[in-house]
Motif scaffolding. Structure first.
Motif, PDB file in Angstrom:
ATOM      1  N   ILE A 168       0.748  -1.308  -0.007  1.00 61.49           N
ATOM      2  CA  ILE A 168       0.069   0.106   0.171  1.00 61.49           C
ATOM      3  C   ILE A 168       0.917   1.169  -0.064  1.00 61.49           C
ATOM      4  O   ILE A 168       0.756   2.259  -1.018  1.00 61.49           O
ATOM      5  CB  ILE A 168      -0.875   0.098   1.151  1.00 61.49           C
ATOM      6  CG1 ILE A 168      -1.837  -1.078   1.419  1.00 61.49           C
ATOM      7  CG2 ILE A 168      -1.719   1.113   1.278  1.00 61.49           C
ATOM      8  CD1 ILE A 168      -2.791  -1.246  -0.211  1.00 61.49           C
ATOM      9  N   ARG A 173      -0.054   4.089  -8.289  1.00 59.48           N
ATOM     10  CA  ARG A 173      -1.248   3.919  -8.631  1.00 59.48           C
ATOM     11  C   ARG A 173      -1.285   4.130 -10.312  1.00 59.48           C
ATOM     12  O   ARG A 173      -1.999   3.384 -10.940  1.00 59.48           O
ATOM     13  CB  ARG A 173      -2.511   4.915  -8.190  1.00 59.48           C
ATOM     14  CG  ARG A 173      -2.810   4.472  -6.700  1.00 59.48           C
ATOM     15  CD  ARG A 173      -3.645   5.303  -6.030  1.00 59.48           C
ATOM     16  NE  ARG A 173      -4.780   5.954  -7.063  1.00 59.48           N
ATOM     17  CZ  ARG A 173      -5.050   7.268  -6.968  1.00 59.48           C
ATOM     18  NH1 ARG A 173      -4.495   8.071  -6.635  1.00 59.48           N
ATOM     19  NH2 ARG A 173      -6.109   7.549  -7.694  1.00 59.48           N
ATOM     20  N   ASP A 254      -4.574  -3.389  -3.245  1.00 59.44           N
ATOM     21  CA  ASP A 254      -3.528  -2.547  -4.117  1.00 59.44           C
ATOM     22  C   ASP A 254      -4.185  -2.405  -5.418  1.00 59.44           C
ATOM     23  O   ASP A 254      -3.995  -1.041  -6.000  1.00 59.44           O
ATOM     24  CB  ASP A 254      -2.228  -3.255  -4.145  1.00 59.44           C
ATOM     25  CG  ASP A 254      -2.091  -4.460  -4.751  1.00 59.44           C
ATOM     26  OD1 ASP A 254      -3.267  -5.267  -4.397  1.00 59.44           O
ATOM     27  OD2 ASP A 254      -1.047  -5.007  -5.162  1.00 59.44           O
ATOM     28  N   TYR A 257      -7.233   0.063  -5.412  1.00 62.02           N
ATOM     29  CA  TYR A 257      -6.950   1.144  -5.293  1.00 62.02           C
ATOM     30  C   TYR A 257      -6.231   1.822  -6.555  1.00 62.02           C
ATOM     31  O   TYR A 257      -6.581   3.143  -6.971  1.00 62.02           O
ATOM     32  CB  TYR A 257      -5.870   1.562  -4.081  1.00 62.02           C
ATOM     33  CG  TYR A 257      -6.590   1.436  -2.767  1.00 62.02           C
ATOM     34  CD1 TYR A 257      -7.714   1.835  -2.496  1.00 62.02           C
ATOM     35  CD2 TYR A 257      -5.481   0.670  -1.869  1.00 62.02           C
ATOM     36  CE1 TYR A 257      -8.173   1.332  -1.289  1.00 62.02           C
ATOM     37  CE2 TYR A 257      -5.974   0.543  -0.600  1.00 62.02           C
ATOM     38  CZ  TYR A 257      -7.264   1.032   0.009  1.00 62.02           C
ATOM     39  OH  TYR A 257      -7.710   0.783   1.209  1.00 62.02           O
ATOM     40  N   VAL A 263     -12.965   6.870  -4.113  1.00 67.53           N
ATOM     41  CA  VAL A 263     -13.584   5.834  -3.235  1.00 67.53           C
ATOM     42  C   VAL A 263     -14.559   6.356  -2.316  1.00 67.53           C
ATOM     43  O   VAL A 263     -14.302   7.610  -1.863  1.00 67.53           O
ATOM     44  CB  VAL A 263     -12.358   5.159  -2.290  1.00 67.53           C
ATOM     45  CG1 VAL A 263     -11.775   6.173  -1.406  1.00 67.53           C
ATOM     46  CG2 VAL A 263     -13.018   4.054  -1.763  1.00 67.53           C
ATOM     47  N   GLU A 274      -5.092   3.687   4.799  1.00 73.52           N
ATOM     48  CA  GLU A 274      -4.876   3.286   3.585  1.00 73.52           C
ATOM     49  C   GLU A 274      -5.037   4.309   2.329  1.00 73.52           C
ATOM     50  O   GLU A 274      -4.436   4.589   1.556  1.00 73.52           O
ATOM     51  CB  GLU A 274      -5.442   2.019   3.383  1.00 73.52           C
ATOM     52  CG  GLU A 274      -4.599   0.846   4.174  1.00 73.52           C
ATOM     53  CD  GLU A 274      -5.000  -0.559   3.726  1.00 73.52           C
ATOM     54  OE1 GLU A 274      -4.580  -1.389   4.224  1.00 73.52           O
ATOM     55  OE2 GLU A 274      -6.078  -0.570   2.844  1.00 73.52           O
ATOM     56  N   VAL A 275      -6.436   4.734   2.235  1.00 79.94           N
ATOM     57  CA  VAL A 275      -6.760   5.332   1.373  1.00 79.94           C
ATOM     58  C   VAL A 275      -6.198   6.811   1.172  1.00 79.94           C
ATOM     59  O   VAL A 275      -5.682   7.413   0.153  1.00 79.94           O
ATOM     60  CB  VAL A 275      -8.210   6.081   1.581  1.00 79.94           C
ATOM     61  CG1 VAL A 275      -8.832   6.983   0.660  1.00 79.94           C
ATOM     62  CG2 VAL A 275      -9.250   4.773   1.507  1.00 79.94           C
ATOM     63  N   LEU A 280      -5.919   8.851  -2.745  1.00 77.27           N
ATOM     64  CA  LEU A 280      -7.452   8.613  -3.122  1.00 77.27           C
ATOM     65  C   LEU A 280      -8.176   9.588  -2.639  1.00 77.27           C
ATOM     66  O   LEU A 280      -8.663   9.626  -1.498  1.00 77.27           O
ATOM     67  CB  LEU A 280      -7.833   7.036  -2.742  1.00 77.27           C
ATOM     68  CG  LEU A 280      -7.627   6.186  -4.280  1.00 77.27           C
ATOM     69  CD1 LEU A 280      -8.408   4.835  -3.775  1.00 77.27           C
ATOM     70  CD2 LEU A 280      -8.263   6.865  -5.647  1.00 77.27           C
TER      71      LEU A 280
END
Length: 363
Positions: A168, A173, A254, A257, A263, A274-275, A280
């Protein structure tokens, strides 16, 4: 001179919010000391019975001590259950040669703290803004106490963030987007919304987003929606529109995302961390029950401009159409929110904590 490799015992069970930070710490310990031994404590009924072995770590089972929140007959039976669990936990610590115990809260942590007290160093990590009973007890005699964010309500708490998996924190991304979209059979170019409500899904999120499927399709927005393994989600297909892809569960967060531009999800401490770490933009929908900690978890991201928050009762298909579709369609706004999200995280929390733990073991 023979160097004895340390044995680190982790206690954090019941939910992914307790287990995942413990496993992220375990990964960091082994990166720094590949021959160290990591042992996790757990119960048969906790989620750790699946997650810990799946990540390749030893799991020692001890009797659970559920902590009732109210005065009930179960509370009167607690002393005996605690004594038995502490006895069994102490036997595990002696047998594995524990050098340190690190607790993250949950059923097994109270027994771990009491079993380790006066024997091996204890460290406590609290991910939430409202500490649970186990961590409140453990913090009283821990060597050091750590929190995810400023304002952690435990004495001597030091803010380090939440230990997260390197899959993560090191996620690129953009580099993974093409592969991720292909994996889920999503439109490679359309703006894409990721939806999930935790490991079991969330009915209110499922109903609100799927109820806006037509409008999402007409706006050219693709959707990856994890509805939960116990739920079903039938969504009408709209020819020529980006795909709306329902899945029971996401094994590769992963990739999920990486596939997304925004999200919509709950705001558990791990999820918010995590976000934010992956940058995100988020729409957080806190759980409508409990002690309100999910709303507190989301507040820093909202104040920073990285997220918006909506009460569960207000989340309807109409709200999704009015607020979520304009957000996901606005590239400039998404870029601004994503940059704000990245600035919130503590990406090195796993190794920061691992170094402290290993120093307590003598190296």
């Amino acid at each position: 001179m023979t160097v004895t490799e340390p044995t680190v015992v982790l206690a954090g069970g019941g939910t992914a919010g307790h287990i995942e930070p413990a496993l992220a710490l375990a990964d960091a310990v082994l990166r720094l000391r590949p021959r160290a031994r990591v042992v996790a404590l757990g119960t048969e009924r906790g989620l750790e019975s699946k997650l810990v072995p799946a990540r390749g770590y030893e799991l020692e089972l001890v009797p659970p001590v559920p902590l009732p929140r109210k005065l009930t007959p179960e509370l009167l039976r607690m002393p005996g259950k605690v004594r038995e669990s502490v006895k069994r936990t102490r036997e595990v610590l002696d047998r594995v040669g524990a050098d340190v115990v690190v607790g993250f809260g949950g059923y097994v942590s109270l027994s771990a703290y009491l079993a380790a007290r006066g024997r091996v160093p204890i460290f406590v990590h609290e991910a939430n803004r409202h500490a649970g009973l186990a961590n409140k007890v453990g913090a009283r005699f821990a060597e050091r106490v750590f929190g995810a964010a400023d304002g952690t309500p435990l004495p001597r708490a030091e803010t380090i963030g939440i230990p997260l998996r390197r899959s993560i924190t090191a996620l690129d991304r953009e580099a993974l987007r093409e592969e991720a979209r292909a994996e889920f059979e999503l439109d490679p170019d359309a703006p894409t919304l990721l939806v999930f409500g935790g490991s079991q899904g969330a009915r209110s999120l499922n109903d609100a987003v799927s109820g806006a499927a037509r409008e999402l399709a007409e706006a050219g927005i693709g959707v990856l929606h994890a509805h939960g393994p116990k739920n079903t989600l039938a969504v009408r297909e709209f020819p020529g529109a980006p795909a709306y892809v329902p899945v029971p569960y996401l094994d590769r967060m992963d990739l999920a995302y990486a596939a997304a531009d925004a999200v919509l999800c709950r705001s558990g401490a791990m999820t918010v961390a995590e976000v934010s770490a992956v940058g995100l933009p988020a729409v957080f929908v806190p759980l409508p029950h409990g002690n309100g900690e999910q709303a507190l978890n989301a507040e820093p991201a909202v104040k920073a401009g990285a997220a918006i928050m909506v009460d569960d009762a207000r989340l309807t298909p109409e709200w999704v159409v009015e607020h979520v579709i304009p957000l996901v369609s606005d590239k400039s706004r998404l870029a601004t929110m994503g940059a704000a999200a990245v600035g919130l995280g503590h990406r090195e929390a796993d190794e920061v904590l691992a170094k402290i733990v290993l120093e307590a073991c003598g190296g």
